[in-house]
Write a protein that holds these residues in place. Structure first.
Motif, PDB file in Angstrom:
ATOM      1  N   TYR A   5       0.820  -1.208   0.000  1.00 52.32           N
ATOM      2  CA  TYR A   5       0.000   0.000   0.000  1.00 52.32           C
ATOM      3  C   TYR A   5       0.854   1.258   0.000  1.00 52.32           C
ATOM      4  N   PHE A   6       0.283   2.287  -0.597  1.00 50.86           N
ATOM      5  CA  PHE A   6       0.788   3.643  -0.432  1.00 50.86           C
ATOM      6  C   PHE A   6      -0.246   4.411   0.358  1.00 50.86           C
ATOM      7  N   PHE A   7       0.173   5.030   1.456  1.00 51.49           N
ATOM      8  CA  PHE A   7      -0.701   5.873   2.263  1.00 51.49           C
ATOM      9  C   PHE A   7      -0.128   7.288   2.309  1.00 51.49           C
ATOM     10  N   ALA A   8      -0.944   8.265   1.980  1.00 50.16           N
ATOM     11  CA  ALA A   8      -0.545   9.650   2.206  1.00 50.16           C
ATOM     12  C   ALA A   8      -0.643   9.930   3.700  1.00 50.16           C
ATOM     13  N   HIS A   9       0.360  10.613   4.254  1.00 51.18           N
ATOM     14  CA  HIS A   9       0.295  10.882   5.697  1.00 51.18           C
ATOM     15  C   HIS A   9      -0.115  12.318   6.018  1.00 51.18           C
ATOM     16  N   GLY A  10      -0.334  13.144   4.982  1.00 50.80           N
ATOM     17  CA  GLY A  10      -0.867  14.479   5.219  1.00 50.80           C
ATOM     18  C   GLY A  10      -0.046  15.273   6.221  1.00 50.80           C
ATOM     19  N   GLY A 159       4.366   2.346   1.630  1.00 49.95           N
ATOM     20  CA  GLY A 159       5.053   3.584   1.295  1.00 49.95           C
ATOM     21  C   GLY A 159       4.248   4.726   1.880  1.00 49.95           C
ATOM     22  N   SER A 160       4.862   5.586   2.671  1.00 45.58           N
ATOM     23  CA  SER A 160       4.170   6.693   3.326  1.00 45.58           C
ATOM     24  C   SER A 160       4.713   8.016   2.803  1.00 45.58           C
ATOM     25  N   PHE A 220       6.938  11.734  -3.031  1.00 48.17           N
ATOM     26  CA  PHE A 220       6.440  10.960  -4.166  1.00 48.17           C
ATOM     27  C   PHE A 220       7.134   9.598  -4.247  1.00 48.17           C
ATOM     28  N   ILE A 221       8.379   9.539  -3.859  1.00 46.82           N
ATOM     29  CA  ILE A 221       9.170   8.317  -3.983  1.00 46.82           C
ATOM     30  C   ILE A 221       8.512   7.103  -3.328  1.00 46.82           C
ATOM     31  N   PRO A 222       7.911   7.210  -2.127  1.00 43.53           N
ATOM     32  CA  PRO A 222       7.301   6.020  -1.524  1.00 43.53           C
ATOM     33  C   PRO A 222       6.215   5.371  -2.380  1.00 43.53           C
ATOM     34  N   ALA A 226       6.430   1.427  -3.237  1.00 43.08           N
ATOM     35  CA  ALA A 226       5.321   0.498  -2.992  1.00 43.08           C
ATOM     36  C   ALA A 226       4.868  -0.161  -4.287  1.00 43.08           C
ATOM     37  N   MET A 227       4.816   0.601  -5.356  1.00 41.59           N
ATOM     38  CA  MET A 227       4.413   0.063  -6.654  1.00 41.59           C
ATOM     39  C   MET A 227       5.361  -1.036  -7.099  1.00 41.59           C
ATOM     40  N   GLY A 228       6.655  -0.829  -6.901  1.00 44.17           N
ATOM     41  CA  GLY A 228       7.642  -1.811  -7.319  1.00 44.17           C
ATOM     42  C   GLY A 228       7.432  -3.173  -6.699  1.00 44.17           C
TER      43      GLY A 228
END
Length: 256
Positions: A5-10, A159-160, A220-222, A226-228
């Protein structure tokens, strides 16, 4: 196989908020199997060499200022997992990825604010990983791909960061959404769902408003990391997207 998962942490205050996005994170564990361990890349841990955290019990890092007093009282005393650390280092070494073990660093808010919402009891081992904005996007993806085998062992990889993360353009009084932020995220959604890595690696030159959305790449890198980890199946699913302060995106992507 455990999804990644990718989570935005705001903003750090996200851990105190009650909205559609935080509700998604708070109820995440009800709809997903409990992981054996968590591996998390945080945008707020930058190193020029890949670091792998191995603190016996993590201290909580308050790497922010000017927020609610309650935030500075919060802790997330998760433990690391030495055997998992060793496995991660071996996976990196097999792919020629230089790395070092870090037994000192605690968990920054890019890690603990998300984990506090997902698993508030801090009862799952955590291995935090640094990011390096100096690497090309192709290599970021390969770093994530190197860890894909962990998904078969019930390890949750996160990825955060944030897809649209420009603190200078935040509108603290805005009740609407800036069109440029939506246009960037819409482009991103199209390329992620199509698993168009060629375009994604060149997002700075191809995506609309890329400079406004991603003034610096560490958040953006995380997403690419995570996608990889999902390279074998190449399935991306958007679980949530909303915005705060006009353009700060809160998004969650699942990679199968």
């Amino acid at each position: 196989m455990m999804p990644s998962y990718f989570f935005a942490h705001g903003a750090p205050s996200i851990v105190l908020e009650d909205n559609a996005y935080t509700q998604l994170l708070k109820h995440f564990k009800e709809h997903a199997p409990k992981p054996k361990a968590i591996v998390l890349f945080s945008a707020h841990w930058e190193e020029t060499v890949q670091n792998v955290s191995a603190a016996e019990t993590y201290e909580t890092i308050y790497d922010f200022g000017g927020f609610q007093d309650e935030l500075y009282q919060m802790t997330y005393p998760a433990n690391s997992d030495r055997s998992l650390v060793e496995q991660i280092q071996k996976l990196f070494e097999q792919q020629g990825i230089q790395n070092v073990r870090n037994e000192e660093r605690g968990l920054d808010h890019g890690a603990w604010a998300v984990l506090k919402l997902l698993y508030p009891d801090a009862d799952i081992p955590v291995v935090a990983l640094s990011v390096n904005r100096n690497l090309p996007n192709e290599q970021q993806y390969q770093i994530g791909k190197a860890l894909a085998a962990l998904r078969e062992q019930d390890v949750l990889i996160i990825g955060s960061g944030g897809t649209v993360h420009n603190l200078r353009k935040l509108n603290w009084r805005s009740g609407g959404i800036d069109e440029w932020a939506e246009q960037f995220d819409s482009w991103l959604q199209n390329k992620l769902e199509a698993w168009d890595t060629e375009a994604l690696f060149r997002y700075r030159e191809l995506a609309p408003f890329a400079q406004e959305a991603v003034p610096t790449s560490e958040h953006f890198i995380p997403l690419l990391l995570a996608m990889g980890t999902g390279d074998s199946n190449r399935q991306a699913k958007l679980l949530h997207r909303s915005y705060q302060y006009g353009n700060l995106s809160l998004s969650c992507w699942q990679f199968n």
